[in-house]
Design an enzyme around this catalytic site. Structure first.
Site, short mmCIF file in Angstrom:
data_model
loop_
_atom_site.label_atom_id
_atom_site.label_comp_id
_atom_site.label_asym_id
_atom_site.label_seq_id
_atom_site.Cartn_x
_atom_site.Cartn_y
_atom_site.Cartn_z
N LYS A 90 -9.90 7.50 2.54
CA LYS A 90 -10.19 6.13 2.13
C LYS A 90 -11.83 5.96 2.41
CE LYS A 90 -6.03 3.54 2.78
NZ LYS A 90 -4.91 4.84 2.83
N PHE B 152 1.76 -3.28 4.22
CA PHE B 152 1.88 -4.56 4.74
C PHE B 152 3.40 -4.67 4.15
CE2 PHE B 152 -2.45 -6.80 4.63
CZ PHE B 152 -2.68 -6.18 5.62
N HIS C 214 -3.15 7.52 6.08
CA HIS C 214 -3.00 6.21 5.82
C HIS C 214 -4.74 5.72 6.14
CE1 HIS C 214 -2.00 2.76 3.63
NE2 HIS C 214 -2.28 1.97 4.63
N CYS D 158 1.11 -1.12 -0.06
CA CYS D 158 -0.22 -0.08 0.14
C CYS D 158 0.90 1.22 0.03
CB CYS D 158 -0.97 -0.13 1.22
SG CYS D 158 -1.90 -1.47 1.18
N HIS E 18 -9.85 1.59 -0.05
CA HIS E 18 -8.54 1.38 -0.05
C HIS E 18 -7.93 1.05 -1.34
CE1 HIS E 18 -4.50 0.37 1.23
NE2 HIS E 18 -4.88 -0.16 2.46
N GLU F 298 -1.43 4.71 13.97
CA GLU F 298 -1.16 5.99 13.25
C GLU F 298 -1.63 7.09 13.93
OE1 GLU F 298 -3.11 6.41 9.27
OE2 GLU F 298 -1.85 8.15 8.98
#
Lengths: 91, 422
Positions: free
Chosen positions: B343, B408, B313, B169, B348, B324
């Site tokens: 998002k 990830f 994010h 991502c 996403h 975060e």
């Protein structure tokens, strides 16, 4: 050459490979379509799949110079004719 | 750290064009409209596969006709690659980047995608396993991770570096940052940089569903409404995300190159950092994220208080948002910077997320408004953050924005954009 076979070839070239419709004529050679060898292979696969047939490799190498769309259509017609006929039950 | 010029202004990289294909619009006007209204494009998507209990998952699809895109290679295109080409074309058009206006050997392509042609490969394999038919000759070139890079390079005749970045991502944020570094270093003058992802196929959706990160939807008549507000970043009742598909592209240039050809500088890229948590394959690490934000600030020569908006994010997972919120507070202080996660409305976007969210941050900069985080009724009380919710918030003095991408595998990437000098 069966006109409907040529029409199907023409539709694949125009719709999937964005070849100008005016450039698709029976006497035009595959190597004059503006497609490279990989795209030509993909094109032949696409038309074979459209009719659910295979043209034997020893009958057609799409990279060979001078093979025309008319010849391709004739080879497809041969392959279609050679297909095992299925029992057709009407209704 | 002060805002004194640790980095010379000449190291700022000009952005002269942007293009987007996304669930919230395929041009900047439509994108802005949905972005600042906080209008969600997430819908319920039926999924009927063995071993899956949920009848539908939340998905944000783009209105996009892959058949309308002509590939420079003339081979059939993966949907994500077709989106990439479209976004790149639009970015180049806005930048007025045309043949003859640049040295092809000084044009680079930097592109990010998490799984690239995975959707095409899935559908192609289905022809082998389910339909007992042969693979197509172009299966390899439509599936390869650098398919989009290759098609864009062909389109523009790029002769400089043409590189694909795959770090889940963070992929497109890294691609844009690395393009910025290449220009700063003088390796190239111009780059087309961004990312794309289109993976809304049964196998890929089922893979994400199996991780239990997609928000479960309500049953019956409430399903559609629950899909639209499926993603609730930093909310007390957050329950996961929706998968989306998109591409976004930017034209990056050295300031000298942009000025020499008379290009309009839309905004500048001022800072970039990437690092790795090195801790866990999926669990986020607040310390790694904070290191990345601080390094990007240092790279831009800015102090934390110079940042007027942060596009987080913000995946709306329990663990992701908690980490975060902690990392943002450690860098900016409690309630130290206005934050939103878009998002909520575009889903996403995986490898395309960094590019689309940089665009969202840049649009905030351009219009002096901060986009809201849609769907949030109550911010998680554990978070000491200034989350922009409800309506867009005006900020006439907005001069610098930050966009976070955390992946990830532990890769973190942070980009900072600033107003271009007038």
């Amino acid at each position: 050459m069966n006109p409907s076979t040529f029409d199907a070839i023409s539709a694949v070239l125009v719709e999937q490979f964005k070849v100008e419709a005016g450039a698709v004529r029976p006497q035009v050679a595959l190597d004059q379509l503006g497609l490279d060898s990989l795209a030509l292979m993909e094109f032949v696969f696409a038309v074979e799949d459209r009719f659910d047939v295979r043209i034997p490799e020893d009958r057609l190498d799409p990279r060979q110079a001078g093979v025309t769309l008319e010849q391709l259509a004739a080879l497809l017609d041969e392959a279609i004719a050679a297909k095992p006929t299925r029992d057709v039950v009407s209704g | 750290m002060s805002s004194a010029a640790r980095t010379p202004a000449s190291a700022r990289v000009a952005v002269t064009g942007a293009g987007v294909v996304s669930p919230i619009g395929n041009d900047l006007a439509a994108f802005d409209e949905a972005l600042f209204a906080g209008r969600s494009a997430v819908r319920a998507h039926a999924l009927d596969l063995p071993g899956i209990d949920l009848p539908a998952v939340p998905v944000a699809a783009a209105e996009f006709d892959v058949a309308a895109v002509v590939a420079p290679s003339r081979v059939p295109l993966d949907r994500g690659t077709a989106m990439a080409l479209t976004a790149a074309d639009d970015a180049a058009r806005q930048a007025k980047l045309v043949a003859g206006g640049f040295d092809p050997e000084r044009l680079g392509i930097f592109w990010g995608s998490g799984m690239a042609g995975a959707a095409t490969f899935e559908m192609t394999c289905r022809t082998v396993y389910a339909e007992r038919r042969r693979m197509r000759p172009t299966s390899v070139v439509t599936t390869m991770p650098n398919a989009a890079v290759a098609e864009i390079a062909l389109r523009f005749g790029a002769r400089g570096a043409a590189l694909a970045y795959a770090c889940a991502c963070a992929s497109s944020a890294v691609a844009i940052g690395e393009a910025m570094r290449a220009i700063r270093a003088g390796w190239i003058d111009v780059a087309i940089a961004g990312g794309s992802e289109s993976l809304l196929t049964p196998g890929v959706l089922a893979s994400w569903q199996a991780m239990r990160v997609l928000t479960p939807l309500a049953a019956g008549a409430d399903r559609e409404a629950s899909a639209q507000r499926a993603c609730r970043p930093f909310a007390a009742d957050r329950a996961g995300f929706a998968l989306g598909e998109a591409a976004a592209a930017f034209v990056l240039e050295s300031a000298d190159h942009a000025d020499a050809r008379g290009a309009t500088r839309r905004f500048d890229l001022a800072g970039y950092s990437t690092n790795c948590d090195g801790v866990h394959i999926t669990q986020p690490d607040a310390a790694g994220q904070a290191r990345a934000m601080r390094a990007a600030l240092a790279d831009a020569g800015l102090s934390a208080d110079a940042i007027g908006y942060l596009n987080a994010h913000g995946t709306a997972t329990t663990a992701g948002d908690a980490a975060e919120a902690e990392s943002i507070a450690s860098v900016f202080g409690s309630n130290g910077v206005p934050v939103s996660s878009t998002k909520a409305i575009h889903g996403h976007l995986l490898g395309a997320g960094g590019a689309v969210e940089l665009l969202a941050a840049a649009r905030a900069l351009a219009s002096a408004r901060l986009p809201p985080t849609a769907n949030v009724e109550r911010v998680d009380p554990a978070f000491a953050m200034d989350l922009v919710t409800g309506a867009a918030r005006s900020n006439a003095g907005l001069a610098a924005v930050m966009s976070n991408s955390f992946a990830f595998g532990g890769t973190n990437a942070v980009l900072i954009a600033t107003r271009a000098p007038q």
